[in-house]
Motif scaffolding. Sequence first.
Motif, PDB file in Angstrom:
ATOM      1  N   GLY A  13       3.858 -58.125  -7.353  1.00  0.00           N
ATOM      2  CA  GLY A  13       4.307 -57.145  -8.345  1.00  0.00           C
ATOM      3  C   GLY A  13       4.881 -55.900  -7.693  1.00  0.00           C
ATOM      4  O   GLY A  13       5.918 -55.371  -8.132  1.00  0.00           O
ATOM      5  N   LEU A  14       4.240 -55.430  -6.639  1.00  0.00           N
ATOM      6  CA  LEU A  14       4.761 -54.271  -5.924  1.00  0.00           C
ATOM      7  C   LEU A  14       6.119 -54.584  -5.297  1.00  0.00           C
ATOM      8  O   LEU A  14       7.046 -53.765  -5.355  1.00  0.00           O
ATOM      9  CB  LEU A  14       3.767 -53.828  -4.851  1.00  0.00           C
ATOM     10  N   HIS A  15       6.244 -55.766  -4.695  1.00  0.00           N
ATOM     11  CA  HIS A  15       7.519 -56.140  -4.095  1.00  0.00           C
ATOM     12  C   HIS A  15       8.638 -56.218  -5.127  1.00  0.00           C
ATOM     13  O   HIS A  15       9.763 -55.795  -4.865  1.00  0.00           O
ATOM     14  CB  HIS A  15       7.387 -57.481  -3.373  1.00  0.00           C
ATOM     15  N   ARG A  16       8.334 -56.755  -6.286  1.00  0.00           N
ATOM     16  CA  ARG A  16       9.365 -56.907  -7.319  1.00  0.00           C
ATOM     17  C   ARG A  16       9.857 -55.559  -7.839  1.00  0.00           C
ATOM     18  O   ARG A  16      10.950 -55.472  -8.402  1.00  0.00           O
ATOM     19  CB  ARG A  16       8.842 -57.752  -8.475  1.00  0.00           C
ATOM     20  N   SER A  17       9.063 -54.526  -7.657  1.00  0.00           N
ATOM     21  CA  SER A  17       9.467 -53.196  -8.119  1.00  0.00           C
ATOM     22  C   SER A  17      10.236 -52.422  -7.046  1.00  0.00           C
ATOM     23  O   SER A  17      10.631 -51.279  -7.275  1.00  0.00           O
ATOM     24  CB  SER A  17       8.236 -52.388  -8.549  1.00  0.00           C
ATOM     25  N   MET A  18      10.464 -53.057  -5.895  1.00  0.00           N
ATOM     26  CA  MET A  18      11.116 -52.382  -4.771  1.00  0.00           C
ATOM     27  C   MET A  18      12.401 -53.107  -4.398  1.00  0.00           C
ATOM     28  O   MET A  18      12.504 -54.325  -4.560  1.00  0.00           O
ATOM     29  CB  MET A  18      10.181 -52.376  -3.554  1.00  0.00           C
ATOM     30  N   PRO A  19      13.407 -52.380  -3.876  1.00  0.00           N
ATOM     31  CA  PRO A  19      14.590 -53.071  -3.353  1.00  0.00           C
ATOM     32  C   PRO A  19      14.216 -53.959  -2.176  1.00  0.00           C
ATOM     33  O   PRO A  19      13.275 -53.658  -1.426  1.00  0.00           O
ATOM     34  CB  PRO A  19      15.518 -51.929  -2.920  1.00  0.00           C
ATOM     35  N   ALA A  20      14.942 -55.045  -2.020  1.00  0.00           N
ATOM     36  CA  ALA A  20      14.594 -56.066  -1.031  1.00  0.00           C
ATOM     37  C   ALA A  20      14.478 -55.497   0.373  1.00  0.00           C
ATOM     38  O   ALA A  20      13.612 -55.905   1.149  1.00  0.00           O
ATOM     39  CB  ALA A  20      15.618 -57.199  -1.062  1.00  0.00           C
ATOM     40  N   GLU A  21      15.337 -54.528   0.711  1.00  0.00           N
ATOM     41  CA  GLU A  21      15.335 -54.018   2.075  1.00  0.00           C
ATOM     42  C   GLU A  21      14.098 -53.181   2.397  1.00  0.00           C
ATOM     43  O   GLU A  21      13.830 -52.890   3.565  1.00  0.00           O
ATOM     44  CB  GLU A  21      16.595 -53.192   2.341  1.00  0.00           C
ATOM     45  N   LEU A  22      13.325 -52.819   1.391  1.00  0.00           N
ATOM     46  CA  LEU A  22      12.114 -52.021   1.611  1.00  0.00           C
ATOM     47  C   LEU A  22      10.844 -52.862   1.578  1.00  0.00           C
ATOM     48  O   LEU A  22       9.747 -52.333   1.759  1.00  0.00           O
ATOM     49  CB  LEU A  22      12.014 -50.919   0.555  1.00  0.00           C
ATOM     50  N   ARG A  23      10.989 -54.156   1.370  1.00  0.00           N
ATOM     51  CA  ARG A  23       9.813 -55.015   1.227  1.00  0.00           C
ATOM     52  C   ARG A  23       9.304 -55.466   2.588  1.00  0.00           C
ATOM     53  O   ARG A  23       9.848 -56.365   3.209  1.00  0.00           O
ATOM     54  CB  ARG A  23      10.159 -56.238   0.375  1.00  0.00           C
ATOM     55  N   GLY A  24       8.265 -54.836   3.033  1.00  0.00           N
ATOM     56  CA  GLY A  24       7.597 -55.279   4.246  1.00  0.00           C
ATOM     57  C   GLY A  24       6.331 -56.029   3.872  1.00  0.00           C
ATOM     58  O   GLY A  24       6.279 -56.727   2.865  1.00  0.00           O
ATOM     59  N   ASP A  25       5.298 -55.888   4.681  1.00  0.00           N
ATOM     60  CA  ASP A  25       4.010 -56.491   4.373  1.00  0.00           C
ATOM     61  C   ASP A  25       3.348 -55.641   3.299  1.00  0.00           C
ATOM     62  O   ASP A  25       3.015 -54.475   3.539  1.00  0.00           O
ATOM     63  CB  ASP A  25       3.147 -56.539   5.636  1.00  0.00           C
ATOM     64  N   PHE A  26       3.143 -56.212   2.120  1.00  0.00           N
ATOM     65  CA  PHE A  26       2.605 -55.392   1.033  1.00  0.00           C
ATOM     66  C   PHE A  26       1.186 -54.907   1.309  1.00  0.00           C
ATOM     67  O   PHE A  26       0.730 -53.936   0.704  1.00  0.00           O
ATOM     68  CB  PHE A  26       2.684 -56.102  -0.322  1.00  0.00           C
TER      69      PHE A  26
END
Length: 202
Positions: free
Chosen positions: A38-51
């Motif tokens: 859910g946190l990843h889906r709320s962020m742009p792809a380039e900011l998705r690291g290890d949640f």
Amino acid sequence: MLVWINGPFGGGKTQTAFELRRRLHGSVVCDPEFVGYGLHRSMPAELRGDFQDLPAWRQGVVEVLDLVLNQHKGVVIAPMTVVHPDYFAETVGRLREIGHDVRHFALLAEHDTVRERLRGRGLPGMRFGLRFETFALERIDHCLEALQRPEFGEHIHTDHLGVAAVADRIAASANLTLTPNTDSALRTRLRQARVTLSHIRL
């Protein structure tokens, strides 16, 4: 009671969690990964690291599991790899601090065993099926080494244990009574395939 099933990616956590749910009346599976998704889906792809690096994930997991444990009358089962000692303290440790009965189990196996299990999760025609499998393969040794630490006990070595046997070991340690496993080998394979397919991430 919360049964937290830890282990390397591909170590059998999710299959074991759903085997416990199947054979333990009133139990539910609450997967902390979905908080991260859910946190990843709320962020742009380039900011998705290890949640897990996000404080919001650690706090969110505690809040969700605290809510379920307070409102649900049965056992709660959480399959989740957590190998960072600080993150472990902020999730499993925090849940214990606020009064919950948390039974933690780390499923361990040899490197080659975990690698073959990950390979088996791939789709036909693909080396390991999904991008996630590459992520998981790169972290096998790190996870296995970290989980050897005493704070990640109780350890269960699964190289020569099937999913049902691992569930039996966890139940015995946590003083839980499971219904007998009477499924045929074919029915078991089909059920486990459904669990795997339902957790595929592209």
